[in-house]
Design a protein around this motif. Structure first.
Motif, mmCIF file in Angstrom:
data_model
loop_
_atom_site.group_PDB
_atom_site.id
_atom_site.type_symbol
_atom_site.label_atom_id
_atom_site.label_comp_id
_atom_site.label_asym_id
_atom_site.label_seq_id
_atom_site.Cartn_x
_atom_site.Cartn_y
_atom_site.Cartn_z
ATOM 1 N N TYR A 13 0.829 -1.198 0.000
ATOM 2 C CA TYR A 13 0.000 0.000 0.000
ATOM 3 C C TYR A 13 0.870 1.257 0.000
ATOM 4 O O TYR A 13 0.629 2.192 -0.767
ATOM 5 C CB TYR A 13 -0.926 -0.003 1.224
ATOM 6 N N GLU A 14 1.898 1.256 0.854
ATOM 7 C CA GLU A 14 2.795 2.404 0.919
ATOM 8 C C GLU A 14 3.526 2.618 -0.404
ATOM 9 O O GLU A 14 3.717 3.738 -0.852
ATOM 10 C CB GLU A 14 3.800 2.234 2.068
ATOM 11 N N SER A 15 3.930 1.532 -1.030
ATOM 12 C CA SER A 15 4.612 1.619 -2.315
ATOM 13 C C SER A 15 3.695 2.220 -3.373
ATOM 14 O O SER A 15 4.095 3.092 -4.142
ATOM 15 C CB SER A 15 5.082 0.227 -2.745
ATOM 16 N N HIS A 16 2.446 1.757 -3.389
ATOM 17 C CA HIS A 16 1.462 2.268 -4.348
ATOM 18 C C HIS A 16 1.202 3.749 -4.097
ATOM 19 O O HIS A 16 1.152 4.553 -5.024
ATOM 20 C CB HIS A 16 0.165 1.461 -4.243
ATOM 21 N N LYS A 17 1.027 4.112 -2.831
ATOM 22 C CA LYS A 17 0.784 5.506 -2.461
ATOM 23 C C LYS A 17 1.979 6.378 -2.864
ATOM 24 O O LYS A 17 1.806 7.478 -3.383
ATOM 25 C CB LYS A 17 0.549 5.592 -0.960
ATOM 26 N N CYS A 18 3.185 5.852 -2.654
ATOM 27 C CA CYS A 18 4.397 6.586 -3.012
ATOM 28 C C CYS A 18 4.465 6.829 -4.521
ATOM 29 O O CYS A 18 4.810 7.915 -4.969
ATOM 30 C CB CYS A 18 5.624 5.830 -2.529
ATOM 31 N N GLN A 19 4.107 5.818 -5.291
ATOM 32 C CA GLN A 19 4.097 5.962 -6.751
ATOM 33 C C GLN A 19 3.089 7.016 -7.186
ATOM 34 O O GLN A 19 3.358 7.823 -8.080
ATOM 35 C CB GLN A 19 3.779 4.627 -7.415
ATOM 36 N N GLU A 20 1.922 7.024 -6.550
ATOM 37 C CA GLU A 20 0.917 8.034 -6.877
ATOM 38 C C GLU A 20 1.419 9.435 -6.559
ATOM 39 O O GLU A 20 1.257 10.360 -7.358
ATOM 40 C CB GLU A 20 -0.379 7.776 -6.101
ATOM 41 N N LEU A 21 2.053 9.572 -5.414
ATOM 42 C CA LEU A 21 2.581 10.875 -5.019
ATOM 43 C C LEU A 21 3.715 11.318 -5.946
ATOM 44 O O LEU A 21 3.808 12.498 -6.294
ATOM 45 C CB LEU A 21 3.060 10.835 -3.567
ATOM 46 N N GLU A 22 4.557 10.379 -6.350
ATOM 47 C CA GLU A 22 5.630 10.725 -7.283
ATOM 48 C C GLU A 22 5.066 11.167 -8.623
ATOM 49 O O GLU A 22 5.563 12.112 -9.241
ATOM 50 C CB GLU A 22 6.564 9.534 -7.463
#
Length: 140
Positions: free
Chosen positions: A12-21
């Motif tokens: 989830y954190e990885s996905h959220k990080c990708q969205e933020l990037e």
């Protein structure tokens, strides 16, 4: 079960990080377009009132953006170091997790194995205690 939870959280954190990037990249592109538009507007008539101030603000914004990029790199380095430390600490925590120890005891077949394990733990505790005492003496 706990590993699955951690894995799901990391995903989830990885996905959220990708969205933020991705959002960050869009905002950077928009900022660069605005910056170019301001440069093009202020370039032809540098004697117009406010043109030098506009140039100073653009230069400051550029230097601040560069500083932010440097800080981002530092944050990434620190984050990776923190993750490495957490991974190094994690196996130590598993040794004290009571549910894991209980599972190990339940797997033991007879009282003899449990008694041997208990004796081994006592010896280990004595050894660790003596090491701790010697470290205390050497640091005092």
């Amino acid at each position: 079960m706990q590993r699955e939870k951690i894995s799901a959280e990391l995903e989830y954190e990885s996905h959220k990080c990708q969205e933020l990037e991705s959002e960050n990249k869009k905002l950077k592109n928009a900022l660069n377009e605005l910056r170019k538009a301001l440069m093009e507007k202020s370039s032809p008539d540098t004697t117009a009132p406010g043109a030098p101030a506009n140039r100073v603000l653009l230069d400051q914004m550029t230097s601040v953006s560069e500083e932010v990029e440097v800080r981002k790199e530092e944050v990434l380095i620190l984050r990776s170091q923190l993750m490495s430390q957490k991974e190094a600490i994690q196996p130590k925590n598993m040794m004290t997790d009571s549910s894991i120890l209980l599972e190990d005891v339940q797997k033991m077949k007879d009282k003899g194995e449990i008694a041997q394990a208990c004796i081994g733990l006592k010896e280990t505790n004595r050894c660790l205690e003596s090491q701790l005492q010697s470290q205390k003496r050497s640091h005092v």
